[in-house]
Design an enzyme around this catalytic site. Structure first.
Site, PDB file in Angstrom:
ATOM      1  N   HIS A 182      -2.813   7.464   7.154  1.00  0.00           N
ATOM      2  CA  HIS A 182      -1.806   8.357   6.551  1.00  0.00           C
ATOM      3  C   HIS A 182      -2.466   9.636   6.030  1.00  0.00           C
ATOM      4  O   HIS A 182      -1.922  10.729   6.208  1.00  0.00           O
ATOM      5  CB  HIS A 182      -1.085   7.662   5.380  1.00  0.00           C
ATOM      6  CG  HIS A 182       0.052   6.778   5.785  1.00  0.00           C
ATOM      7  ND1 HIS A 182       1.126   7.233   6.530  1.00  0.00           N
ATOM      8  CD2 HIS A 182       0.317   5.473   5.525  1.00  0.00           C
ATOM      9  CE1 HIS A 182       1.984   6.245   6.711  1.00  0.00           C
ATOM     10  NE2 HIS A 182       1.522   5.152   6.114  1.00  0.00           N
ATOM     11  N   CYS A 220       5.492  -0.309   7.663  1.00  0.00           N
ATOM     12  CA  CYS A 220       5.203   0.943   6.958  1.00  0.00           C
ATOM     13  C   CYS A 220       6.452   1.346   6.182  1.00  0.00           C
ATOM     14  O   CYS A 220       7.563   1.312   6.730  1.00  0.00           O
ATOM     15  CB  CYS A 220       4.837   2.027   7.973  1.00  0.00           C
ATOM     16  SG  CYS A 220       4.452   3.603   7.203  1.00  0.00           S
ATOM     17  N   LEU A 221       6.248   1.730   4.927  1.00  0.00           N
ATOM     18  CA  LEU A 221       7.396   2.118   4.105  1.00  0.00           C
ATOM     19  C   LEU A 221       8.034   3.403   4.632  1.00  0.00           C
ATOM     20  O   LEU A 221       9.186   3.688   4.311  1.00  0.00           O
ATOM     21  CB  LEU A 221       6.959   2.275   2.638  1.00  0.00           C
ATOM     22  CG  LEU A 221       6.404   0.986   2.015  1.00  0.00           C
ATOM     23  CD1 LEU A 221       5.897   1.247   0.597  1.00  0.00           C
ATOM     24  CD2 LEU A 221       7.451  -0.129   2.010  1.00  0.00           C
ATOM     25  N   GLY A 225       0.840  -1.194   0.000  1.00  0.00           N
ATOM     26  CA  GLY A 225       0.000   0.000   0.000  1.00  0.00           C
ATOM     27  C   GLY A 225       0.871   1.239   0.000  1.00  0.00           C
ATOM     28  O   GLY A 225       2.073   1.170   0.290  1.00  0.00           O
ATOM     29  N   GLN A 261       2.700   9.954   1.906  1.00  0.00           N
ATOM     30  CA  GLN A 261       4.052   9.395   2.079  1.00  0.00           C
ATOM     31  C   GLN A 261       5.031   9.862   0.998  1.00  0.00           C
ATOM     32  O   GLN A 261       6.237   9.755   1.175  1.00  0.00           O
ATOM     33  CB  GLN A 261       3.993   7.861   2.074  1.00  0.00           C
ATOM     34  CG  GLN A 261       3.283   7.292   3.308  1.00  0.00           C
ATOM     35  CD  GLN A 261       3.138   5.791   3.212  1.00  0.00           C
ATOM     36  OE1 GLN A 261       2.223   5.294   2.582  1.00  0.00           O
ATOM     37  NE2 GLN A 261       4.053   5.067   3.809  1.00  0.00           N
ATOM     38  N   HIS A 280      -4.789   1.455   7.566  1.00  0.00           N
ATOM     39  CA  HIS A 280      -3.429   2.000   7.686  1.00  0.00           C
ATOM     40  C   HIS A 280      -3.237   3.181   6.721  1.00  0.00           C
ATOM     41  O   HIS A 280      -2.721   4.234   7.098  1.00  0.00           O
ATOM     42  CB  HIS A 280      -2.442   0.866   7.387  1.00  0.00           C
ATOM     43  CG  HIS A 280      -1.002   1.228   7.399  1.00  0.00           C
ATOM     44  ND1 HIS A 280      -0.111   0.745   8.335  1.00  0.00           N
ATOM     45  CD2 HIS A 280      -0.257   2.016   6.571  1.00  0.00           C
ATOM     46  CE1 HIS A 280       1.102   1.234   8.079  1.00  0.00           C
ATOM     47  NE2 HIS A 280       1.033   2.002   7.011  1.00  0.00           N
ATOM     48  N   GLU A 281      -3.691   3.011   5.470  1.00  0.00           N
ATOM     49  CA  GLU A 281      -3.507   4.085   4.462  1.00  0.00           C
ATOM     50  C   GLU A 281      -4.430   5.269   4.740  1.00  0.00           C
ATOM     51  O   GLU A 281      -4.027   6.431   4.542  1.00  0.00           O
ATOM     52  CB  GLU A 281      -3.750   3.539   3.044  1.00  0.00           C
ATOM     53  CG  GLU A 281      -2.892   2.353   2.620  1.00  0.00           C
ATOM     54  CD  GLU A 281      -1.402   2.539   2.850  1.00  0.00           C
ATOM     55  OE1 GLU A 281      -0.921   3.683   2.869  1.00  0.00           O
ATOM     56  OE2 GLU A 281      -0.699   1.523   3.042  1.00  0.00           O
TER      57      GLU A 281
HETATM   58  O1  K1U Z   1       1.630   2.418   3.980  1.00  0.00           O
HETATM   59  C1  K1U Z   1       2.672   1.820   3.859  1.00  0.00           C
HETATM   60  O2  K1U Z   1       3.705   2.276   4.320  1.00  0.00           O
HETATM   61  C2  K1U Z   1       2.717   0.470   3.160  1.00  0.00           C
HETATM   62  C3  K1U Z   1       2.660  -0.703   4.123  1.00  0.00           C
HETATM   63  C4  K1U Z   1       1.228  -1.192   4.189  1.00  0.00           C
HETATM   64  C5  K1U Z   1       0.868  -2.144   5.293  1.00  0.00           C
HETATM   65  C6  K1U Z   1       1.572  -3.290   5.524  1.00  0.00           C
HETATM   66  C7  K1U Z   1       1.193  -4.171   6.535  1.00  0.00           C
HETATM   67  C8  K1U Z   1       0.097  -3.901   7.289  1.00  0.00           C
HETATM   68  C9  K1U Z   1      -0.588  -2.748   7.056  1.00  0.00           C
HETATM   69  C10 K1U Z   1      -0.232  -1.868   6.058  1.00  0.00           C
HETATM   70  C11 K1U Z   1       3.591  -1.781   3.591  1.00  0.00           C
HETATM   71  O3  K1U Z   1       3.424  -2.255   2.522  1.00  0.00           O
HETATM   72  S1  K1U Z   1       4.911  -2.280   4.601  1.00  0.00           S
HETATM   73  C12 K1U Z   1       5.677  -3.597   3.662  1.00  0.00           C
HETATM   74  C13 K1U Z   1       4.918  -4.881   3.728  1.00  0.00           C
HETATM   75  O4  K1U Z   1       4.118  -5.085   4.617  1.00  0.00           O
HETATM   76  C14 K1U Z   1       5.122  -5.919   2.684  1.00  0.00           C
HETATM   77  C15 K1U Z   1       6.133  -5.833   1.765  1.00  0.00           C
HETATM   78  C16 K1U Z   1       6.288  -6.823   0.802  1.00  0.00           C
HETATM   79  C17 K1U Z   1       5.439  -7.895   0.755  1.00  0.00           C
HETATM   80  C18 K1U Z   1       4.437  -8.004   1.674  1.00  0.00           C
HETATM   81  C19 K1U Z   1       4.262  -7.014   2.645  1.00  0.00           C
HETATM   82 ZN    ZN Z   2       2.432   3.308   6.144  1.00  0.00          ZN
END
Ligand code: K1U
Ligand code: ZN
Length: 167
Positions: free
Chosen positions: A137, A91-92, A46, A51, A133-134
């Site tokens: 943000h 979270c990225l 996401g 972000q 989560h998004e």
């Molecule tokens: O919003 C963001 O920073 C993105 C975030 C979204 C998220 C992940 C997990 C739970 C809730 C919301 C991410 O994508 S973090 C990276 C991640 O979870 C992931 C990366 C590669 C493959 C699978 C998952």
């Molecule tokens: Zn995030």
């Protein structure tokens, strides 16, 4: 298409509240495409416009195994929440940190698609978590804000240490 730089917690710009999108034009379609490229490259499931330092109500999500189900939400509104679930979130904007957060189990979101069509989506499980989560943000909230003050301080210290090592 372009890769966009992702803001890192505790950057104060992550606290800005996003504005509604009034007109869905080529610049919004370009932003959605660039965000998708950025999310897939990270990799993540996401990304909110906040972000990438664009304070407009746009989020993208793809929770598929093979990156084949990109969802774009413009001006998303949480219409209904029920139940509760606790899962680990990342979270990225908070790289390398994963913590348990409590969220609603099922949600209904109302939004516009890239063609400006009004839509509703009922979601559960990971998609529901990712949507919440998004949406946070867009409201200037990061998942870390759901944690205790002690955990928040530890995370800030860990990220500051990481930044010193990589500088
Ligand atoms: O919003 C963001 O920073 C993105 C975030 C979204 C998220 C992940 C997990 C739970 C809730 C919301 C991410 O994508 S973090 C990276 C991640 O979870 C992931 C990366 C590669 C493959 C699978 C998952
Ligand atoms: Zn995030």
């Amino acid at each position: 298409m372009a890769l966009l730089p992702i803001l890192r917690f505790p950057d104060v710009r992550l606290k800005k509240v996003a504005e509604p999108i009034i007109k869905i034009d080529e610049s919004i379609r370009q932003l959605a495409n660039d965000m998708a490229e950025t999310m897939y490259e990270a990799p993540g499931i996401g990304l909110a416009a906040t972000q990438v330092d664009v304070h407009k109500q746009l989020i993208i999500i793809d929770v598929s195994e093979d990156k084949s189900e990109l969802l774009v939400f413009i001006n998303p509104r949480l219409e209904h929440c029920e139940g509760a679930q606790q899962g680990e979130e990342g979270c990225l904007s908070v790289p390398g940190i994963y913590e348990k957060v409590e969220r609603a189990e099922r949600v209904t979101v109302h939004y516009l698609d890239l063609e400006g069509q009004s839509r509703s989506l009922e979601a559960e499980g990971l998609l529901a978590v990712c949507l919440q989560h998004e949406l946070d943000h867009l409201n200037g909230k990061v998942f870390v804000d759901h944690l205790s003050q002690l955990k928040q301080t530890r995370i800030k210290n860990r990220l500051a240490k990481q930044a010193r090592v990589t500088a």
